[in-house]
Motif scaffolding. Structure first.
Motif, PDB file in Angstrom:
ATOM      1  N   ALA A 746      37.642  34.073  41.511  1.00 14.27           N
ATOM      2  CA  ALA A 746      38.765  34.618  42.342  1.00 14.27           C
ATOM      3  C   ALA A 746      39.712  35.197  41.439  1.00 14.27           C
ATOM      4  N   VAL A 747      40.132  34.372  40.465  1.00 14.49           N
ATOM      5  CA  VAL A 747      41.255  35.094  39.326  1.00 14.49           C
ATOM      6  C   VAL A 747      40.703  36.283  38.622  1.00 14.49           C
ATOM      7  N   LEU A 748      39.383  35.939  38.349  1.00 19.25           N
ATOM      8  CA  LEU A 748      38.718  37.303  37.747  1.00 19.25           C
ATOM      9  C   LEU A 748      38.686  38.276  38.729  1.00 19.25           C
ATOM     10  N   GLY A 749      38.343  38.223  40.040  1.00 12.82           N
ATOM     11  CA  GLY A 749      38.717  39.433  40.906  1.00 12.82           C
ATOM     12  C   GLY A 749      39.786  39.941  40.962  1.00 12.82           C
ATOM     13  N   LEU A 750      41.036  39.035  40.923  1.00 14.29           N
ATOM     14  CA  LEU A 750      42.362  39.477  41.048  1.00 14.29           C
ATOM     15  C   LEU A 750      42.752  40.173  39.891  1.00 14.29           C
ATOM     16  N   ALA A 751      42.317  39.950  38.680  1.00 13.67           N
ATOM     17  CA  ALA A 751      42.797  40.672  37.498  1.00 13.67           C
ATOM     18  C   ALA A 751      42.260  42.049  37.625  1.00 13.67           C
ATOM     19  N   GLY A 752      40.807  42.170  38.088  1.00 11.53           N
ATOM     20  CA  GLY A 752      40.233  43.370  38.066  1.00 11.53           C
ATOM     21  C   GLY A 752      41.138  44.396  39.075  1.00 11.53           C
ATOM     22  N   ALA A 753      41.431  43.697  40.223  1.00  8.62           N
ATOM     23  CA  ALA A 753      42.125  44.535  41.263  1.00  8.62           C
ATOM     24  C   ALA A 753      43.623  44.928  40.498  1.00  8.62           C
ATOM     25  N   GLY A 754      44.261  43.952  40.087  1.00  3.30           N
ATOM     26  CA  GLY A 754      45.390  44.176  39.413  1.00  3.30           C
ATOM     27  C   GLY A 754      45.280  45.427  38.379  1.00  3.30           C
ATOM     28  N   VAL A 755      44.230  45.546  37.632  1.00  4.84           N
ATOM     29  CA  VAL A 755      44.100  46.592  36.596  1.00  4.84           C
ATOM     30  C   VAL A 755      43.956  47.942  37.492  1.00  4.84           C
ATOM     31  N   VAL A 756      43.189  47.714  38.402  1.00  4.89           N
ATOM     32  CA  VAL A 756      42.914  49.088  39.366  1.00  4.89           C
ATOM     33  C   VAL A 756      44.198  49.425  39.774  1.00  4.89           C
ATOM     34  N   ALA A 757      44.935  48.547  40.252  1.00  6.62           N
ATOM     35  CA  ALA A 757      46.110  49.049  41.005  1.00  6.62           C
ATOM     36  C   ALA A 757      47.073  49.616  39.945  1.00  6.62           C
ATOM     37  N   LEU A 758      47.440  48.930  38.656  1.00  2.74           N
ATOM     38  CA  LEU A 758      48.191  49.331  37.849  1.00  2.74           C
ATOM     39  C   LEU A 758      47.934  50.804  37.448  1.00  2.74           C
ATOM     40  N   LEU A 759      46.682  51.257  37.182  1.00  2.00           N
ATOM     41  CA  LEU A 759      46.486  52.538  36.842  1.00  2.00           C
ATOM     42  C   LEU A 759      46.403  53.440  37.930  1.00  2.00           C
ATOM     43  N   ARG A 760      46.159  53.013  39.174  1.00  2.00           N
ATOM     44  CA  ARG A 760      46.198  53.808  40.189  1.00  2.00           C
ATOM     45  C   ARG A 760      47.827  54.179  40.680  1.00  2.00           C
ATOM     46  N   ILE A 761      48.719  53.340  40.483  1.00  2.00           N
ATOM     47  CA  ILE A 761      50.114  53.804  40.594  1.00  2.00           C
ATOM     48  C   ILE A 761      50.438  54.852  39.556  1.00  2.00           C
ATOM     49  N   ARG A 762      50.696  56.039  40.179  1.00  2.00           N
ATOM     50  CA  ARG A 762      50.845  57.115  39.423  1.00  2.00           C
ATOM     51  C   ARG A 762      52.736  56.960  38.982  1.00  2.00           C
ATOM     52  N   PRO A 763      53.226  57.501  38.015  1.00  2.00           N
ATOM     53  CA  PRO A 763      54.550  57.394  37.667  1.00  2.00           C
ATOM     54  C   PRO A 763      55.486  58.079  38.814  1.00  2.00           C
ATOM     55  N   GLY A 764      56.176  57.142  39.475  1.00  2.00           N
ATOM     56  CA  GLY A 764      56.889  57.702  40.761  1.00  2.00           C
ATOM     57  C   GLY A 764      58.217  57.760  40.421  1.00  2.00           C
TER      58      GLY A 764
ATOM     59  N   PRO B  67      33.425  49.358  42.253  1.00  3.77           N
ATOM     60  CA  PRO B  67      33.127  47.722  41.803  1.00  3.77           C
ATOM     61  C   PRO B  67      33.958  46.637  42.474  1.00  3.77           C
ATOM     62  N   ARG B  68      35.117  46.966  43.231  1.00  4.38           N
ATOM     63  CA  ARG B  68      35.817  46.110  44.040  1.00  4.38           C
ATOM     64  C   ARG B  68      34.943  45.168  45.008  1.00  4.38           C
ATOM     65  N   THR B  69      34.042  46.337  45.553  1.00  8.71           N
ATOM     66  CA  THR B  69      33.250  45.820  46.561  1.00  8.71           C
ATOM     67  C   THR B  69      32.208  44.782  46.191  1.00  8.71           C
ATOM     68  N   TYR B  70      31.944  44.873  45.063  1.00  7.78           N
ATOM     69  CA  TYR B  70      31.052  43.901  44.149  1.00  7.78           C
ATOM     70  C   TYR B  70      31.890  42.451  44.015  1.00  7.78           C
ATOM     71  N   ILE B 131      37.528  47.167  35.554  1.00  3.24           N
ATOM     72  CA  ILE B 131      38.648  47.667  34.365  1.00  3.24           C
ATOM     73  C   ILE B 131      37.906  48.292  33.887  1.00  3.24           C
ATOM     74  N   LEU B 132      36.817  48.470  33.080  1.00  4.74           N
ATOM     75  CA  LEU B 132      36.169  49.401  32.225  1.00  4.74           C
ATOM     76  C   LEU B 132      36.349  50.808  32.671  1.00  4.74           C
ATOM     77  N   LEU B 133      35.585  50.782  33.929  1.00  6.33           N
ATOM     78  CA  LEU B 133      35.597  52.504  34.594  1.00  6.33           C
ATOM     79  C   LEU B 133      36.825  52.958  34.812  1.00  6.33           C
ATOM     80  N   GLU B 134      37.874  52.028  35.310  1.00  6.64           N
ATOM     81  CA  GLU B 134      39.118  52.875  35.451  1.00  6.64           C
ATOM     82  C   GLU B 134      39.809  53.547  34.047  1.00  6.64           C
TER      83      GLU B 134
END
Lengths: 772, 138, 115
Positions: A746-764, B67-70, B131-134
């Motif tokens: 679960a932590v692993l999944g959260l970290a992944g989600a966190g990274v995606v979120a961080l990169l998707r937020i454009r400088p606002g 990936p998040r779906t996985y 992480i990596l693909l992003e």
């Protein structure tokens, strides 16, 4: 009983939805539950009157002696009836009072959860359970006082009430823990059997003082009374319900409840007596200086709470009878008067008694009800207030100490009450209005809004005429619960000509004389007003601002914002704490060579150390990353060598992916320049060296102490038969300790989600603001 | 990122083998070194290699799902495998086994720990690739 | 061997701590990576070293034949490796975003939250 409390909370959660569905009828619908509950408690009267409390218990945190237990005796029953009965009236009233308010759903959510909490409080049979409900009432009171949260005054009053009552709550929690230690249980049913035990305990003094702090703050005793008049910022149904009939009486309830356990000592009786007497007198006197209907009512409520505590302080049989009678009396007339004040405010837009007048022509029914309630408050026969005052006088005259002094105080306070009752009714309803008073506005008085005052005032008259309706069945069991002995409450309007009757007559006469001297009253009020800024409210403000200033100062020192300094302090402290045992007790036996070093192992070790040095000293980012990779692969080789192929494989792949990761990010990261000064580098190097040496010693000491694992045998034996696996490490991961693994993925999944979120937020905003 | 012909060609042949290795490592995990974590990491590394060779866009196409779906599927699977034991009255996550006979192919033990491990496998692939693909995508 | 590994652990801790105290975010992240490696190795070594006997049960036995390495710390470390990778990635990306947004590479300049 558990379900009665839970059903209230459940209803509270449904309330906003119900209000959205049927805004007009929501008050009537929501009132069904409190009405049904009050019928349920009504049905319990007969069994409780037999003198055997009803006890229910559900384990909660049983290992700490905390049970969700409920205890219904005469005292709880009287309160439960008040809470649910008056609650139903208030809910109906509020539906009309706040009709059209967009926040009505939220209001009901708070109000009904308060009802659940208050019900839980008086029914709780375990001190910890009681404490939780106690705090819930403080919190819901906070939300209700601050209901008009756009107004600064509401927010300030809400916060003040919360700080005072929750501060007392803290003291109360300490008291309950001490009672648990001294009495060996948190259960009321156990504690009520062993009063003597606590009485002789060395913690007794501390317990009493803490309990008193909790109860006096909640029940607005001087000098903690100031929050109650401020709490009148709340909508009027709230003032009537929480700050007159129920919540503020929680402190009185607890004092009464614990009287058999803690009462009887000089400390207990004198504290209650003096605080109660002072509150009784000051509350009544300060009411006379007010011009706002609700503030007059608030101060007379302070007076009533003082009277109740005062009577418990006298503690004789008649005093306890008087307290129980007055509890009922006060709830009836004060509830009615508060609701009427709300109606007046609603219809005329003001609560100022200097401007109000002639309302009898506009709302004759309300005027009649107001008169009934006020007559009860003034203690005029045949209303129940008369009986209440008679029993009080009777009890005070029989007080074991200083009876002649106390009766003067009681009569004086009641004279003021007569004046206050007159102030609230005579001019506003029968006098002349100020010229600018809106003479024709108003919405008309609906049935929903009149029902509450009508029933309460009528009950006051009915019980006054037929006291036998309540005395044996309702009031006697309640008095017995406090007195802890058999006792019989017998009420009557007419006792013949005796001292209480003479005093009553005297009180009324003096009250009317005083009321007719308006100029004198005004001058006295002016005098009182000059003293007001020096009251405890001032000390409250001063201590709150001192607290905030202190918090700001220490935040400035501790939260300096330098990340490296935070980390430095954390490590320095940990290293120091880790080193102290070695310093004090000397080094334990350290490990010796058990496994010989093979040549290539030595090479691996040296490689790792060299790479670590390179990671520090490397002038380029790439160099540091390569060094990091070397360390990771080196460790993987150690894992292979010492029987951990799973680890080695994981480490190899992770190290590879980590390097990929760094390479992907690296050119978007700052270059690898040295920023620190030479002196801070030396300082950090010292801490780092100390940390490294400490860890080396720590490892050797740990190995020297022996590392026999009893779990190896378990896993060796059980892995195949129980889990049908052959790779023990993997079986531990997916079977024996799968719960841990579940958390980890679960932590692993959260970290992944966190990274995606961080990169998707454009400088606002933050970036653009910086540029501008 | 400019595509390298050598890398692209090598990846074309390496990819199936690496994925096969990943599944192999995952499946043998219960009996020999391997398992969901290791298998998942190998698969994630394989896909990131593909992304280096052909660009993130095509990798995402191959993956079909985000990936998040996985990650979500994996967590659900792991959680669900734990719930199975509740039906037999055992505590959450107690392993349940069922022996399957495949006739000539031999017998095979199917158990909830294997499903749990599959969940781990999916979460590891999903999180690492997220992480990596992003990052590769910019 | 234990003493040698203890020195390696000490060295990794020391360099990890030193790098963690730098004002440069990249150094901080590398320090973080060294420190998590150090911790993993610490757990591994403290559980006792057994050369070359992985915790496996060979076919067709039902228990290991010889004395095996302790499997429990291995299981703990395995997840720790994966988790610290995830945390490392998160930290790295966080710093990248910080750098992109605020344009500073000095942690000492990031003193307030509301810029």
């Amino acid at each position: 009983m558990l379900w009665s409390v839970l059903s209230a909370f459940a209803l509270a959660l449904c309330a906003p939805w119900l209000v959205r569905l049927r805004p007009a009828e929501s008050g009537w619908i929501l009132a069904l539950l409190p009405a049904a509950l009050s019928l349920y408690f009504f049905g319990q009267i007969t069994s409780v009157a037999l003198g055997v409390p009803v006890v229910e218990s559900t384990p909660w945190v049983a290992q700490f002696g905390i049970y969700l237990s409920f205890y219904l005796d005469g005292l709880s029953l009287l309160f439960a009836l008040l809470i649910t009965g008056v609650g139903a009236l208030i809910v109906v009233y509020a539906g009309s009072y706040l009709a059209g308010d967009a926040q009505l759903g939220r209001f009901y959510l708070y109000l009904i959860s308060f009802m659940g909490a208050m019900l839980g409080l008086v029914l709780a049979g375990n001190l910890i359970t009681l404490f939780i409900f106690w705090e819930l009432t403080s919190i819901s009171s906070y939300f209700l006082i601050g209901f008009r949260h756009r107004e600064e005054a509401s927010r300030a009053a809400a916060l003040q009430a919360l700080l005072v009552t929750a501060g007392g709550g803290l003291a109360l929690m300490a008291a309950f823990v001490l009672i648990g230690i001294a009495g060996g249980s948190f259960e009321l049913s156990v504690l009520l059997q062993q009063g003597d035990l606590l009485f002789a305990h060395p913690l007794y003094g501390a317990i009493v003082i803490l309990v008193l702090l909790g109860c006096f703050t909640k029940s607005a005793q001087v000098p903690f009374h100031f929050w109650l008049p401020s709490a009148m910022q709340a909508p009027t149904p709230v003032s009537a319900y929480l700050h007159s009939v129920t919540m503020v009486k929680a402190g009185v309830y607890l004092l009464a409840r614990l009287s058999p356990v803690l009462g009887g000592s000089a400390l207990w009786q004198w504290s209650l007596l003096s605080a109660g007497a002072l509150t009784m007198l000051l509350g009544a006197a300060m009411a006379l200086g007010q011009t706002d209907l609700k503030r007059i009512l608030a101060y007379t409520t302070v007076n009533a709470l003082g009277t109740l505590v005062f009577l418990l302080g006298i503690g004789t049989e008649t005093a306890i009878h008087a307290a129980i009678v007055f509890l009922l009396v006060h709830s009836l007339y004060k509830g009615a008067l508060f609701l009427i004040a709300g109606i007046v405010d609603h219809e005329t837009g003001t609560r100022d008694i200097r401007r109000l007048g002639g309302l009898v022509t506009r709302m004759p029914l309300i005027a009649a009800l107001a008169s009934l309630a006020a007559l009860s408050m003034a203690g005029i026969p045949p209303l129940v207030g008369f009986i209440g005052k008679e029993t009080i006088y009777h009890a005070v005259l029989e007080a074991p100490v200083a009876a002649s002094f106390l009766i003067v105080l009681a009569v004086l306070a009641n004279i003021f009450l007569v004046v206050a009752a007159a102030m609230m009714t005579i001019k506003p309803f029968f006098g002349t209005a100020a010229s600018d008073l809106d003479a024709h506005g108003g919405h008309g008085v609906s049935a929903a809004i009149a029902a509450g005052p009508f029933l309460l005032a009528a009950a006051g008259l009915l019980v006054g005429l037929f006291p036998a309706l309540v005395d044996a069945r309702l009031l006697t069991p309640a008095a017995e619960a406090i007195f802890a002995q058999a006792t019989i409450v017998k009420l009557a309007l007419w006792h013949g000509i005796n001292a209480p009757l003479v005093l009553s007559a005297l009180t009324l006469a003096a009250g009317f004389v005083l009321y007719s001297r308006g100029a004198f009253l005004a001058r006295a009020a002016q005098w009182g007003g000059r003293l007001a800024p020096w009251g405890p409210d001032r000390w409250y403000r001063a201590s709150v601002s001192a607290l905030l200033a202190g918090a700001r100062a220490q935040t400035r020192v501790l939260q300096h914002g330098y990340l490296s300094l935070y980390i430095f302090v954390a490590f320095a402290v940990v290293i120091l704490l880790g080193a102290i045992p070695f310093w004090l007790q000397g080094l334990p036996p350290l490990a010796v060579w058990t496994e010989q070093v093979q040549f290539f192992e030595l090479i691996i070790a040296l490689l790792i150390l060299a790479a670590a040095a390179a990671a520090i000293r490397s002038p380029s980012r790439l160099g540091a990353i390569v060094s990091m990779g070397v360390i990771g692969y080196g460790i993987a080789l150690i894992f292979i060598e010492f029987g951990a192929p799973d680890l080695a494989m994981t480490q190899f792949i992770i190290e590879t992916i980590t390097v990929i990761l760094f390479v992907l990010v690296i050119y978007r990261l700052p270059s690898y320049v040295e920023l620190s000064s030479r002196s801070s580098r030396i300082r950090d190097a010292l801490v780092a060296t100390a940390g490294g040496v400490l860890m080396t010693v720590f490892v050797l000491a740990a190995l020297g102490a022996g590392t026999e694992s009893r779990l190896i045998d378990f896993f060796a034996e059980e892995t195949y038969p129980a889990a049908r696996g052959r790779d023990i490490v993997n079986v531990i991961l997916v079977d024996f300790r799968a719960m841990d693994t579940l958390g980890e993925i679960a932590v692993l999944g959260l970290a992944g989600a966190g990274v995606v979120a961080l990169l998707r937020i454009r400088p606002g905003k933050s970036a653009s603001r910086r540029k501008s | 990122m400019r595509q390298s012909l050598i890398l692209a060609t090598a990846t074309r042949y390496l990819m199936p083998m690496l994925l096969l290795l990943s599944v192999f490592l995952f499946l043998r995990g219960h009996y020999l070194p391997g398992g969901g974590f290791i298998g998942g990491l190998v698969a994630a590394a394989t896909f990131s290699l593909h992304a280096f060779a052909y660009g993130v866009k095509r990798t995402r196409q191959i993956l079909r799902l985000h990936p998040r779906t996985y990650v979500g599927l994996g967590l659900l699977l792991a959680l669900g495998s734990g719930l199975v034991s509740l039906t037999t009255g055992d505590p959450f996550l107690t392993g349940q086994w069922e022996a399957l006979q495949f006739g000539a192919l031999g017998d095979f033990d199917l158990g909830t720990p294997l499903l749990f491990d599959l969940g781990v496998y999916l979460v590891v692939i999903g999180a690492t690739l997220a992480i990596l693909l992003e990052l590769e995508g910019g | 061997m234990e003493i040698l590994l203890a020195i390696v652990i000490g060295g990794l801790f020391g360099s990890g701590i030193y790098l963690l105290l730098r004002r440069n975010p990249v150094k901080l992240v590398i320090g973080f990576a060294l420190l998590s490696n150090a911790v993993n190795l610490l757990i591994f070594v403290c559980a006792g070293l057994t050369r070359g006997v992985p915790p496996l049960i060979p076919e067709p036995e039902i228990r290991p034949l010889a004395e095996i390495a302790d499997p429990l710390p291995q299981a703990l470390i395995l997840t720790a490796i994966v988790i610290s990778f995830a945390m490392l990635a998160f930290t790295l990306v966080l710093f990248r975003r910080t750098f992109e947004t605020l344009g500073t590479s000095d942690l000492d300049e990031l003193r307030t939250t509301d810029q």
